[in-house]
Design a protein around this motif. Structure first.
Motif, PDB file in Angstrom:
ATOM      1  N   GLY B  61       0.819  -1.208   0.000  1.00 32.11           N
ATOM      2  CA  GLY B  61       0.000   0.000   0.000  1.00 32.11           C
ATOM      3  C   GLY B  61       0.845   1.246   0.000  1.00 32.11           C
ATOM      4  N   ILE B  62       0.218   2.374   0.337  1.00 34.50           N
ATOM      5  CA  ILE B  62       0.929   3.646   0.454  1.00 34.50           C
ATOM      6  C   ILE B  62       0.099   4.503   1.404  1.00 34.50           C
ATOM      7  CG2 ILE B  62      -0.267   4.780  -1.465  1.00 34.50           C
ATOM      8  CD1 ILE B  62       3.394   5.241  -1.321  1.00 34.50           C
ATOM      9  N   ASP B  63       0.737   5.418   2.111  1.00 34.63           N
ATOM     10  CA  ASP B  63      -0.027   6.326   2.970  1.00 34.63           C
ATOM     11  C   ASP B  63       0.429   7.752   2.715  1.00 34.63           C
ATOM     12  OD1 ASP B  63      -1.398   7.728   4.828  1.00 34.63           O
ATOM     13  OD2 ASP B  63      -1.034   6.328   6.477  1.00 34.63           O
ATOM     14  N   LEU B  64      -0.452   8.526   2.081  1.00 33.07           N
ATOM     15  CA  LEU B  64      -0.119   9.922   1.789  1.00 33.07           C
ATOM     16  C   LEU B  64      -0.539  10.852   2.912  1.00 33.07           C
ATOM     17  CD1 LEU B  64      -1.238  10.041  -1.955  1.00 33.07           C
ATOM     18  CD2 LEU B  64       1.029   9.604  -1.014  1.00 33.07           C
ATOM     19  N   SER B  65      -1.266  10.325   3.896  1.00 27.96           N
ATOM     20  CA  SER B  65      -1.883  11.206   4.883  1.00 27.96           C
ATOM     21  C   SER B  65      -1.026  11.405   6.120  1.00 27.96           C
ATOM     22  CB  SER B  65      -3.249  10.647   5.285  1.00 27.96           C
ATOM     23  OG  SER B  65      -3.101   9.384   5.903  1.00 27.96           O
ATOM     24  N   VAL B  66       0.203  10.873   6.138  1.00 30.47           N
ATOM     25  CA  VAL B  66       1.002  10.930   7.370  1.00 30.47           C
ATOM     26  C   VAL B  66       1.221  12.368   7.866  1.00 30.47           C
ATOM     27  CG1 VAL B  66       2.181   8.715   7.175  1.00 30.47           C
ATOM     28  CG2 VAL B  66       3.090  10.678   5.966  1.00 30.47           C
ATOM     29  N   GLY B  67       1.506  13.284   6.935  1.00 25.99           N
ATOM     30  CA  GLY B  67       1.776  14.666   7.340  1.00 25.99           C
ATOM     31  C   GLY B  67       0.558  15.308   7.985  1.00 25.99           C
ATOM     32  N   ILE B  69      -2.009  13.709   9.376  1.00 28.12           N
ATOM     33  CA  ILE B  69      -2.312  13.026  10.634  1.00 28.12           C
ATOM     34  C   ILE B  69      -1.392  13.565  11.727  1.00 28.12           C
ATOM     35  CG2 ILE B  69      -2.194  10.815  11.838  1.00 28.12           C
ATOM     36  CD1 ILE B  69      -3.232   9.452   9.386  1.00 28.12           C
ATOM     37  N   LEU B  70      -0.136  13.778  11.356  1.00 30.24           N
ATOM     38  CA  LEU B  70       0.835  14.364  12.292  1.00 30.24           C
ATOM     39  C   LEU B  70       0.316  15.704  12.797  1.00 30.24           C
ATOM     40  CD1 LEU B  70       4.657  14.636  11.701  1.00 30.24           C
ATOM     41  CD2 LEU B  70       3.356  16.705  12.113  1.00 30.24           C
ATOM     42  N   ALA B  71      -0.148  16.551  11.869  1.00 35.33           N
ATOM     43  CA  ALA B  71      -0.592  17.890  12.247  1.00 35.33           C
ATOM     44  C   ALA B  71      -1.815  17.819  13.148  1.00 35.33           C
ATOM     45  CB  ALA B  71      -0.899  18.699  10.992  1.00 35.33           C
ATOM     46  N   LEU B  72      -2.804  17.023  12.757  1.00 34.32           N
ATOM     47  CA  LEU B  72      -4.053  16.986  13.525  1.00 34.32           C
ATOM     48  C   LEU B  72      -3.827  16.408  14.913  1.00 34.32           C
ATOM     49  CD1 LEU B  72      -7.031  17.489  13.750  1.00 34.32           C
ATOM     50  CD2 LEU B  72      -7.473  15.299  12.657  1.00 34.32           C
ATOM     51  N   SER B  73      -3.104  15.297  14.986  1.00 32.23           N
ATOM     52  CA  SER B  73      -2.980  14.692  16.308  1.00 32.23           C
ATOM     53  C   SER B  73      -2.127  15.544  17.239  1.00 32.23           C
ATOM     54  CB  SER B  73      -2.448  13.256  16.203  1.00 32.23           C
ATOM     55  OG  SER B  73      -1.467  13.167  15.225  1.00 32.23           O
ATOM     56  N   LEU B 132      -5.116   9.885   0.197  1.00 30.70           N
ATOM     57  CA  LEU B 132      -5.125  11.235  -0.385  1.00 30.70           C
ATOM     58  C   LEU B 132      -6.305  12.013   0.187  1.00 30.70           C
ATOM     59  CD1 LEU B 132      -3.890  13.147  -2.522  1.00 30.70           C
ATOM     60  CD2 LEU B 132      -5.521  12.232  -4.144  1.00 30.70           C
ATOM     61  N   ALA B 133      -7.457  11.333   0.296  1.00 28.88           N
ATOM     62  CA  ALA B 133      -8.635  11.968   0.883  1.00 28.88           C
ATOM     63  C   ALA B 133      -8.339  12.342   2.326  1.00 28.88           C
ATOM     64  CB  ALA B 133      -9.826  11.020   0.800  1.00 28.88           C
ATOM     65  N   MET B 134      -7.716  11.423   3.059  1.00 32.23           N
ATOM     66  CA  MET B 134      -7.405  11.695   4.457  1.00 32.23           C
ATOM     67  C   MET B 134      -6.409  12.842   4.586  1.00 32.23           C
ATOM     68  SD  MET B 134      -7.773  11.190   7.616  1.00 32.23           S
ATOM     69  CE  MET B 134      -8.742   9.704   7.800  1.00 32.23           C
ATOM     70  N   LEU B 135      -5.526  12.975   3.596  1.00 30.46           N
ATOM     71  CA  LEU B 135      -4.553  14.070   3.607  1.00 30.46           C
ATOM     72  C   LEU B 135      -5.277  15.411   3.700  1.00 30.46           C
ATOM     73  CD1 LEU B 135      -1.441  14.455   1.366  1.00 30.46           C
ATOM     74  CD2 LEU B 135      -3.139  16.228   1.242  1.00 30.46           C
ATOM     75  N   THR B 136      -6.334  15.576   2.904  1.00 29.02           N
ATOM     76  CA  THR B 136      -7.004  16.874   2.951  1.00 29.02           C
ATOM     77  C   THR B 136      -8.002  16.938   4.119  1.00 29.02           C
ATOM     78  OG1 THR B 136      -8.917  16.474   1.557  1.00 29.02           O
ATOM     79  CG2 THR B 136      -6.859  16.892   0.426  1.00 29.02           C
ATOM     80  N   ILE B 137      -8.625  15.790   4.429  1.00 26.58           N
ATOM     81  CA  ILE B 137      -9.584  15.813   5.549  1.00 26.58           C
ATOM     82  C   ILE B 137      -8.877  16.198   6.848  1.00 26.58           C
ATOM     83  CG2 ILE B 137     -11.051  14.375   7.021  1.00 26.58           C
ATOM     84  CD1 ILE B 137     -11.692  12.707   4.496  1.00 26.58           C
ATOM     85  N   ALA B 138      -7.782  15.514   7.149  1.00 25.36           N
ATOM     86  CA  ALA B 138      -7.115  15.755   8.421  1.00 25.36           C
ATOM     87  C   ALA B 138      -6.509  17.156   8.454  1.00 25.36           C
ATOM     88  CB  ALA B 138      -6.023  14.706   8.658  1.00 25.36           C
ATOM     89  N   ARG B 139      -6.023  17.633   7.307  1.00 22.03           N
ATOM     90  CA  ARG B 139      -5.478  18.989   7.265  1.00 22.03           C
ATOM     91  C   ARG B 139      -6.595  19.996   7.527  1.00 22.03           C
ATOM     92  NH1 ARG B 139      -0.647  20.491   8.238  1.00 22.03           N
ATOM     93  NH2 ARG B 139       0.113  18.836   6.895  1.00 22.03           N
ATOM     94  N   GLY B 247       4.107  19.280   9.324  1.00 19.24           N
ATOM     95  CA  GLY B 247       4.077  18.017   8.587  1.00 19.24           C
ATOM     96  C   GLY B 247       3.740  18.135   7.120  1.00 19.24           C
ATOM     97  N   LEU B 248       3.718  19.362   6.621  1.00 19.83           N
ATOM     98  CA  LEU B 248       3.401  19.547   5.210  1.00 19.83           C
ATOM     99  C   LEU B 248       4.442  18.825   4.357  1.00 19.83           C
ATOM    100  CD1 LEU B 248       0.953  21.096   4.322  1.00 19.83           C
ATOM    101  CD2 LEU B 248       2.402  23.057   3.795  1.00 19.83           C
ATOM    102  N   SER B 249       3.998  18.004   3.450  1.00 20.91           N
ATOM    103  CA  SER B 249       4.833  17.240   2.501  1.00 20.91           C
ATOM    104  C   SER B 249       5.771  16.242   3.179  1.00 20.91           C
ATOM    105  CB  SER B 249       5.612  18.157   1.545  1.00 20.91           C
ATOM    106  OG  SER B 249       6.804  18.588   2.128  1.00 20.91           O
TER     107      SER B 249
END
Lengths: 505, 321
Positions: B61-67, B69-73, B132-139, B247-249
């Motif tokens: 798989g791949i996870d684009l939302s790490v940045g 998720i880092l910011a939100l948490s 990718l969806a989570m990337l923008t949702i969490a941001r 956590g951007l990028s």
């Protein structure tokens, strides 16, 4: 017999891979208007030779002559242009493109504006398809066709290239018997048009129907050719292939069987829950301890689907009851199936049976890692011990349990898959086409292994589309046809005609 | 086979050593103890995330939302730590201890990971799209939670996580080292690790071996979520502030570390130690380019080139695979 010059000649072809010699001084002559059959065990060098002839490999020693003129192909495209087409075992068609788009792939016709000229291409495709008696709209997406039909598209493509030599690599390995008939008729047809066919196959029986001459390869060397096919017997070919007389007719010894282990009642597997359309319809069967039950059926009869249904791969679309040792079990996942004591050696060992990049030990413990866990961590010692036990028990030829499964031969890979399932201590073992793509010697070994397992009290269910196989190995034969099982034979009373009649009805 | 694998592992170490030698010749500030800790501290966040990313990529798989998720948490942890939660209607106020905030932050990260895993396994959304969806949702949620402003002035003992030293080693380095250790154990000595490799190499064979693919995948995305959150806590503690843009990028940096470390993007092949080396190479390179006063624009170009060279070398060394 022809007295003319061969259309394609290969002289002293030698090909080495990283030190090992795949082909050694091979000479080959291919005559037009004939079916030139190459036989040989797996690893004899057949595919390597074909790849040299078709331009896939361009570094080798030796010379190729086409119509007496020396040629060397740098790419498959160059071979194509010179009139040599190859139809690979795994078909090279693009499923999302139409028949026309596939036939013209890479050499599309364009109109004067530089746009694709579909009208002309469709018309030409239709012509080629008509020559093959294949009535279908060339706009159809190739993915919608059955494998046998896709093969016809490959042939149409080869013909459209004005191919003078068509190489067919195991063309019948994935198609049903009725499709084989069609293929053979077409081969006869194109042969008459003066095309030379170079045909590779394992299936000795079918070769006699079409071969005009045989060439035998063994361990990279040409070991014989037969120009007069009228007196050739199967045993002759086998001797050529393996270099010794072997009985490929494995003899079953009768084992007394025990009590019933598995009973399946009224199992159905819906294609679509909303319609009355089935993959498997109202199938009931039972197997006893120590019994080998054979299920014969042609491609598309629902054999593989039956195994998938039993094994819990489609829990929402399967109805019916499964009893193990008299107790009903609910199988809603592969896990449930393993817990219930079932094992499944799938049809395609590379795709579904093994993790090829992993070593033998890891593959063997894969379906039941619990037994190599010690205080909640995987234990290397236990894992190797388990692997060594099965390597010995089922005679997997390898120097170490740490060898990567990818580097094993087909027969040994199959044994690893079997070992993986034996490691789960199953009560019933299902084998789907257990000897597909395996050479004669390894085949016999697998048969002996299966018999051995039955003797030890395992109930075995084998699905196969090879009649001789199912007849030699089974105690009882069920015939599956059109999603149903209606016919049963005791192995003593079974004969090829009766089984085939039941299968095609 | 074994020889080659060993060689392939040494390859990145050799590259790293070469890099260090060149940099110490070119700059006298590079080979100092202070700078070494500086580099280590800087890459510790990337290591936390990249370890999780390695597991995800190994599973195919791949996870684009790490940045994000880092910011939100980390924003939630910082917010709770500073302001607590107030329910006016019930006249209720809940304050958070340091531990409470840290645990909640990590839980939020894991929860978002579970959500990713659930989308991917239950609804069959491809990992690229789901994360990718989570990337923008969490941001977006981070912006909502913070109002777009940094949350600063946190509990001084929180800062210890990011700036403190323990037994002569910076705290972030401790944290990332422990995570690396656990991940090595998971990948090599647990069923979960074995299943991750099996699924990444051949999902269909894994399914037919009775491996519960969905559970394994959900676990993997949960772990990467939790590790992103921990990375976020380190960043926040070091800056004493939770930035809405934190956590951007970072997803790109962590994927780069994984790839440079020799893990195959198609899954099934790679190691945690490889990723650590990848992160070190990126970290040393960043540090060196700054010390040499290379313009930030050129730094990006160089980083991209290094990724390409690393992958090309990796491919070449596995030619006969």
């Amino acid at each position: 017999m022809t007295t003319e010059q061969p259309i394609l000649t290969a002289q002293n072809i030698t090909k080495k891979f990283a030190g090992t010699v795949a082909l050694n001084q091979v000479n080959l002559e291919v005559y037009k208007g004939e079916v030139n059959v190459i036989v040989g065990e797996n690893g004899a060098g057949k595919s390597t030779l074909m790849k040299i002839l078709s331009g896939v490999y361009n570094t080798y020693e030796g010379k190729l002559f086409l119509d007496g003129e020396e040629v060397s192909f740098k790419t498959p495209r160059e071979a194509n242009d010179k009139g040599i087409a190859i139809i690979h075992q795994e078909l090279n068609l693009i499923p999302y493109l139409s028949i026309t788009e596939n036939i013209f792939l890479g050499r599309e016709l364009v109109n004067k504006f530089g746009f694709l000229d579909y009208e002309t291409m469709h018309a030409q495709s239709r012509e080629w398809l008509k020559k093959l008696d294949f009535n279908i709209d060339p706009k159809t997406k190739v993915g919608k066709l059955r494998i046998g039909e896709q093969q016809l598209i490959e042939i149409a493509k080869a013909l459209s290239l004005n191919a003078r030599v068509i190489i067919m690599d195991e063309p019948t390995s994935a198609i049903s018997d009725s499709e084989v008939e069609i293929l053979f008729r077409i081969i006869e047809d194109i042969k008459k048009k003066g095309v030379a066919i170079l045909y590779i196959s394992h299936k000795l029986d079918e070769l006699f129907k079409i071969a005009d001459r045989f060439i035998a390869l063994r361990d990279g060397q040409m070991v014989g050719k037969i120009e007069d096919v009228s007196h050739v017997k199967k045993e002759d070919l086998i001797r050529f292939m393996v270099g010794r007389d072997i009985k490929n007719t494995f003899q079953r010894t009768k084992i007394p069987y025990g009590e019933e282990i598995l009973r399946i009642e009224d199992l159905s597997f819906y294609k679509n829950p909303n319609t009355e359309d089935y993959w498997v319809q109202n199938v009931s069967l039972s197997v006893r301890k120590g019994e080998i039950l054979g299920i014969f059926g042609l491609m598309g009869a629902g054999r593989t689907e039956l195994f998938e249904a039993i094994f819990g791969l489609h829990p929402n679309r399967v109805t019916g009851k499964i009893y193990i040792e008299g107790k009903e079990v609910k199988i809603n996942s592969v896990c449930d199936a393993i817990k219930a004591g079932l094992g499944l050696v799938p049809e395609n060992r590379k795709k579904d049976g093994l993790v090829l990049q992993m070593n033998i030990a890891k593959n063997i413990s894969m379906a039941d890692t619990e037994q190599v866990v010690k205080s909640s961590f995987l234990n290397n010692v236990l894992e190797c011990k388990l692997a060594k036990y099965y390597i010995n028990k089922i005679n997997i030829k390898t120097t170490s349990e740490k060898n990567i499964t990818k580097n094993l031969s087909g027969g040994n890979q199959q044994k690893v898959v079997i070992g993986k399932w034996l490691a789960t201590c199953p009560k019933v073992l299902f084998l789907d086409e257990p000897t597909r793509g395996i050479d004669v010697n390894a085949k016999n070994e697998i048969y002996h292994l299966i018999e051995q397992l039955a003797k030890e009290g395992l109930a075995v269910v084998v699905v196969s589309s090879e009649l001789p196989e199912i007849m030699t190995i089974s105690d009882r034969i069920l015939v599956m046809s059109q999603s149903k099982i209606d016919t049963e034979f005791k192995s003593a009373e079974a004969n090829e005609d009766a089984i085939m009649t039941a299968a095609i009805k | 086979m074994k020889m080659k694998e060993k060689l392939a592992q040494f390859k990145s170490i050799i590259a790293l050593l070469l890099l260090c030698i060149i940099l110490s010749i070119m700059s006298d500030k590079f080979l100092t103890v202070d700078n070494a800790w500086n580099v280590m501290r800087q890459i510790s966040v990337n290591i936390c995330i990249s370890v999780g990313m390695t597991l995800v990529i190994l599973s195919g798989g791949i996870d684009l939302s790490v940045g994000s998720i880092l910011a939100l948490s980390s924003a939630i942890a910082a917010g709770l730590l500073k302001y607590g939660v107030e329910f006016q209607s019930m006249n209720l106020f809940i304050g958070f201890t340091l531990l409470g905030a840290v645990v909640t932050g990590t839980t939020v990260g894991s929860g978002l990971g579970v959500f990713n895993g659930f989308m991917i396994t239950k609804f069959k959304v491809p990992p690229f799209v789901a994360t990718l969806a989570m990337l923008t949702i969490a941001r977006g949620l981070t912006m909502l939670w913070t109002g777009g402003y940094p949350i600063t002035g946190l509990n001084p003992s929180f800062a210890f996580l990011g700036t403190g030293w323990f037994l002569g080693i910076p705290m972030p380095v401790w944290i990332s080292a422990v995570i690396v250790g656990i991940a090595i154990i998971i990948t090599n000595y647990t069923q979960l690790g074995r299943y991750i490799y099996a699924i990444g190499s051949n999902e269909s064979a894994a399914r037919l071996s009775g491996i519960k693919i969905k559970n394994v995948k959900v676990w993997v995305y949960t772990i990467v979520g939790a590790l992103s959150a921990i990375g976020g806590l380190i960043v926040t503690a070091r800056l004493d502030s939770a930035q809405p843009n934190a956590g951007l990028s970072y997803e790109l940096d962590s994927i780069a570390a994984v790839v440079i470390g020799g893990t195959s993007l198609s899954g099934g092949r790679g190691t945690i130690l490889g990723t650590v080396q990848g992160a070190l190479i990126i970290g040393v390179l960043n540090n060196g380019l700054v010390l040499l006063n290379v313009s930030p624009f050129w730094q990006q170009v160089v980083k991209g080139m290094v990724i390409l060279v690393a992958v090309i070398l990796d491919k070449a060394s596995r030619k006969d695979d």
